[in-house]
Design an enzyme around this catalytic site. Structure first.
Site, short mmCIF file in Angstrom:
data_model
loop_
_atom_site.label_atom_id
_atom_site.label_comp_id
_atom_site.label_asym_id
_atom_site.label_seq_id
_atom_site.Cartn_x
_atom_site.Cartn_y
_atom_site.Cartn_z
N GLN A 1 0.83 -1.21 0.00
CA GLN A 1 0.00 0.00 0.00
C GLN A 1 0.87 1.25 0.00
O GLN A 1 1.48 1.59 1.01
CB GLN A 1 -0.89 -0.02 1.25
CG GLN A 1 -1.78 1.19 1.41
CD GLN A 1 -2.57 1.14 2.71
OE1 GLN A 1 -2.20 0.43 3.65
NE2 GLN A 1 -3.65 1.90 2.78
N GLY A 2 0.90 1.94 -1.11
CA GLY A 2 1.71 3.16 -1.22
C GLY A 2 0.89 4.41 -1.03
O GLY A 2 0.69 5.19 -1.96
N SER B 1 4.31 -1.23 4.35
CA SER B 1 4.43 -2.57 4.94
C SER B 1 4.63 -3.61 3.84
O SER B 1 3.90 -3.61 2.85
CB SER B 1 3.17 -2.92 5.73
OG SER B 1 2.95 -1.97 6.74
N GLU C 1 -10.24 -0.99 5.49
CA GLU C 1 -9.04 -1.25 6.28
C GLU C 1 -9.36 -1.12 7.77
O GLU C 1 -8.96 -1.94 8.58
CB GLU C 1 -7.93 -0.27 5.89
CG GLU C 1 -6.64 -0.50 6.68
CD GLU C 1 -5.51 0.46 6.29
OE1 GLU C 1 -5.78 1.46 5.60
OE2 GLU C 1 -4.36 0.19 6.68
N GLU D 1 -6.51 9.59 17.03
CA GLU D 1 -6.94 10.99 17.06
C GLU D 1 -7.76 11.33 15.81
O GLU D 1 -8.79 12.01 15.89
CB GLU D 1 -5.72 11.92 17.16
CG GLU D 1 -5.00 11.90 18.51
CD GLU D 1 -4.13 10.66 18.74
OE1 GLU D 1 -3.92 9.89 17.78
OE2 GLU D 1 -3.67 10.46 19.88
#
Ligand SMILES: Cc1cc2nc3c(=O)[nH]c(=O)nc-3n(C[C@H](O)[C@H](O)[C@H](O)COP(=O)(O)OP(=O)(O)OC[C@H]3O[C@@H](n4cnc5c(N)ncnc54)[C@H](O)[C@@H]3O)c2cc1C
Lengths: 358, 394
Positions: free
Chosen positions: B126-127, B161, B244, B381
């Protein structure tokens, strides 16, 4: 009351700060040269005769600078174990060597399965002619990887005694390893270790608690120094990191988090100061309560400060390439060494239950 | 209302158990029990088995090669696979890019990319994040400039990752710098073998390597690899992030963590009694179990209601906290043996003798590793900002 340093403590602090700011290659040698190894050694044995706050002055800087030196293991607890139990001759033999930095000492009180309970002691000494034979196992001995002398607690007849063992003696097997913060430790197996009569230091039970409390206070002070850095680093990072076109320090939720950290820090600071002040006191009850109180705040609120500091750094906070993690790991070790939060809460609470209201 | 599993779900659970019993490789079970870190070949071996069985994409529609399972079935499957110690299925193809492709991709893209994902032949990464674009993801700076039938891509991605495992990367790139930042982003699929891509490892606090920096230097990408419409990438990214976040609740994993936790707490002693009988510890353990129970039901309830609005954020916040608290309490359960740093002992090649009880070595590394869960996939947050906005209109 007086919450400031004395003139001597100020000077000690300044010189430790200068030392760590310098580029010494052998930091411990430099520490010894300025007398740090003997900071708590009585003057009659060539030390500076310092007390808990003097130790704290050094420990704070050690934490702020992430120094990996045997101050805590040798100059604080190792020294104190010898000092509180040794005969005049034994002290005269070892304390000056400690003060000069020629001797590293570790205490080996804890055993596998004991979980901070110093009464849980299975290491056994038996008389053997003029000397003794020791058998048992010791766990997570701080500085045990480099110690020359190991102060071992063992049962002898019906009592608990401390013995001073030459680390190289036959029958001692050490498994050395690094702790989370990089300092060394060892598990130690004692198999038919033969000791001369003069290896017996003296009665253990009360002394072990006193020595352990000093260790807890000193490691709490190290953690306090590290936490101060963690808070400063995080504040600095929030001011420099931009997201959404502004420094993230603009976000009120992060401001409040920082404020919470400051509130927690100021309170643990007060308790760590008090614990260090009483850390070498002979009043076992006041000492224990003050030390447990400080240790609880370090373990619980110190951990929270670390977690929030990582969180506020975002991704960079979880990398090994950034210094924050090294400070956090230092605090994590302080959470677990010399009694964890539950150990100290239970000890503190038990005392409340055991004493009458006045 | 009915909170128990129906007959069909119980039968499904049995089917999953039978399958795992027959097919889960003993080498992986042994590795998992010994807490040796899984490597690419381990993920591969397990994902191949799932792919062969047709069980690698639980949530995908059947027409694209998925299982089309209900949320309850997915939950059962998750729980059973984590309970036996299976590696998690890496989410980048199955959970992240796959649904984007079958929802927004062209016919040709579906035909080209989906089969490789369900057959476990293609690994994705995942970029999205960049050094300057984390929480503020819409400020990505990596540019893609149209040049005939191609895009030329320049920039840097970070925290990527498993980029070192990946055959392909899906990227958010800036295709129009002149408009409001959300309106100039496109969603591009890039072959990792293309000239101009380099990967640098980043080591994390647990001593492991799974995140990377990915540098893109004049990388030529065929325009046919653009998903959906040019400059509409932000919408697809938000769709992906919602998926996700729900996946991140991690109920099955935390359940398995609590099983391990109870084992440790039964084995460790305090004052001569099992730690699990210590009132202080017991209270914290019970509180954690209760929170997990609440998460599990909330996860199922929200999925049944369609996982819309603030729901993904709610699940992500609590799920990530519990993933942290479970390993934190595992570490606390160790007492003094939390202190030795033995991350190396989790490497398959290591052949030393660990100190302390066998479950000690992985505890402190796991504690540090899990700090990531409240940061990635949108920090806590940021999730709270989303909840405040979508639920209360602030
Ligand atoms: C282990 C790991 C794996 C990852 N894997 C991937 C991956 O595969 N692919 C990928 O694209 N990304 C990945 N990420 C990146 C991840 O999504 C980002 O780290 C995350 O979005 C946070 O961005 P940041 O790190 O830049 O932190 P920042 O955005 O700089 O945040 C710093 C702090 O500021 C707070 N903050 C920011 N904005 C606000 C606001 N508006 N209000 C209040 N607080 C705010 C944050 O919550 C955080 O506490 C990974 C991250 C980690 C740690």
């Amino acid at each position: 009351m007086d919450f400031g340093y004395s003139e001597e403590q100020r000077m000690l602090s300044d010189s430790v700060v200068r030392l760590f700011a310098g580029k010494e290659t052998d930091v411990w040698a430099a520490c010894c040269q300025m007398g740090l190894a003997g900071a708590l050694v009585p003057e009659e044995f060539d030390g500076m005769g310092g007390l808990g706050i003097d130790g704290m002055v050094a420990a704070l800087e050690i934490g702020r600078n992430l120094a990996v030196i045997p101050f805590l293991s040798t100059a604080a607890v190792g020294m104190q174990a010898v000092n509180l139990t040794g005969s005049k001759a034994q002290k005269a033999k070892w304390l000056p060597q400690i003060a000069e930095g020629h001797l590293q000492v570790s205490i080996a009180f804890e055993e596998p399965g004991a979980r901070y309970d110093l009464d849980h002691l299975e290491t056994q000494a038996v008389g053997d002619g003029d000397g003794y034979i020791l058998n048992g196992r010791k766990s997570v001995v701080l500085g045990g990887d480099l110690a020359d002398l190991i102060i071992v607690a063992a049962r002898l007849d019906n009592g608990v005694k401390l013995f001073a063992l030459d680390a190289g003696a036959a029958g001692i097997t050490r498994t050395d390893y690094a702790l989370t913060d990089g300092r060394g430790a060892a598990d130690i197996a004692l198999h038919d270790v033969r000791l001369q009569g003069d290896a017996l230091l003296g009665d253990g039970a009360a002394v072990m608690a006193a020595v352990y409390d000093l260790g807890a206070a000193m490691i709490a002070a190290e953690a306090l120094g590290a936490l101060e850095k963690i808070i400063a680093m995080t504040a600095e990072y929030l001011k420099t990191r931009h997201q959404f076109g502004q420094p993230i320090s603009n976000f009120q939720v992060l401001q409040h988090q920082m404020a919470d950290m400051a509130v927690a820090f100021e309170h643990m600071k007060s308790l760590v100061f008090e614990a260090c002040d009483l850390a070498m006191s002979k009043d076992a009850v006041s000492r224990a309560q003050a030390v447990s109180a400080a240790k609880i705040l370090i373990a619980e609120e110190g951990r929270q400060i670390c977690q929030h500091a990582i969180q506020m750094h975002g991704g960079i906070g979880v990398t090994d390439e950034y210094d924050l993690g090294r400070f956090v790991k230092r605090v994590t070790v302080a959470e677990f060494a010399f009694g964890d939060a539950d150990h100290h809460i239970a000890r503190y609470g038990k005392h409340l239950a055991d004493t009458a209201d006045d | 209302m009915d909170f128990s599993l129906g007959a069909a779900d119980l039968a499904f659970q049995q089917e999953v158990r039978d399958f795992l019993k027959a097919e889960f490789p003993p080498e992986l079970a042994a590795k998992s029990a010994a807490e040796i870190r899984f490597k690419k070949e381990d993920y591969d071996s397990w994902q191949n088995i799932l792919a062969r069985k047709g069980w690698i994409a639980p949530a995908w529609p059947v027409e694209h090669g998925g299982c089309g399972w209900s949320p309850v079935q997915q939950n059962i499957f998750d729980e059973e696979t984590f309970a036996i110690g299976a590696p998690r299925v890496l989410p980048f193809g199955i959970r992240l890019v796959g649904p984007v492709v079958y929802t927004y991709g062209s016919k040709a893209q579906k035909a080209r990319f989906l089969p490789g994902i369900v057959s476990n032949e293609t690994y994705w990464c995942q970029g999205f994040s960049e050094p300057g674009a984390g929480s503020d993801l819409a400020s990505v700076k990596t540019t893609a400039v149209r040049d005939g039938d191609n895009f030329v891509v320049n920039g840097q991605k970070t925290w990527t990752s498993y980029a070192h495992y990946a055959d392909w990367i899906f990227c958010l790139v800036r295709t129009d710098p002149g408009v409001k930042k959300q309106l100039g982003i496109s969603f591009l699929l890039i072959d990792m073998k293309t000239l101009g891509i380099s990967v640098r490892p980043i080591r994390t606090l647990d001593g492991d390597h799974f995140v990377n920096e990915v540098f893109l230097d004049n990388v030529i990408v065929p325009a046919e690899n653009l998903v959906g419409e040019e400059n509409k990438g932000w919408g697809y990214a938000k769709f992906l992030l919602g998926n996700e976040r729900t996946g991140i609740a991690g109920v099955g994993m935390t359940k398995a963590d609590l099983v391990r936790l109870r084992h440790i707490a039964r084995t460790e002693k305090r004052n001569g009694r099992p730690l699990i009988e210590d009132p202080l510890f017991q209270a914290r353990l019970a509180r954690l179990e209760i929170d997990l129970r609440a998460l599990e039901l909330t996860n199922l309830r929200m999925l049944a209601e369609g996982a819309q609005g603030a729901f993904p954020s709610i699940l992500k916040i609590r799920g990530s906290q519990l993933q942290q608290r479970s390993v934190e309490l595992q570490m606390d359960a160790l007492g003094p043996y939390a202190l030795p740093w033995q991350a190396d002992a989790m490497e398959p090649a290591w052949n030393g003798e660990p100190v302390g009880p066998d479950y000690a070595k992985a505890r402190a590394p796991a504690y540090f590793d899990r700090r990531k869960t409240t940061i990635y996939g949108g920090s806590t947050e940021v999730q709270k900002n989303i909840i405040a906005k979508t639920m209360f209109g602030f």
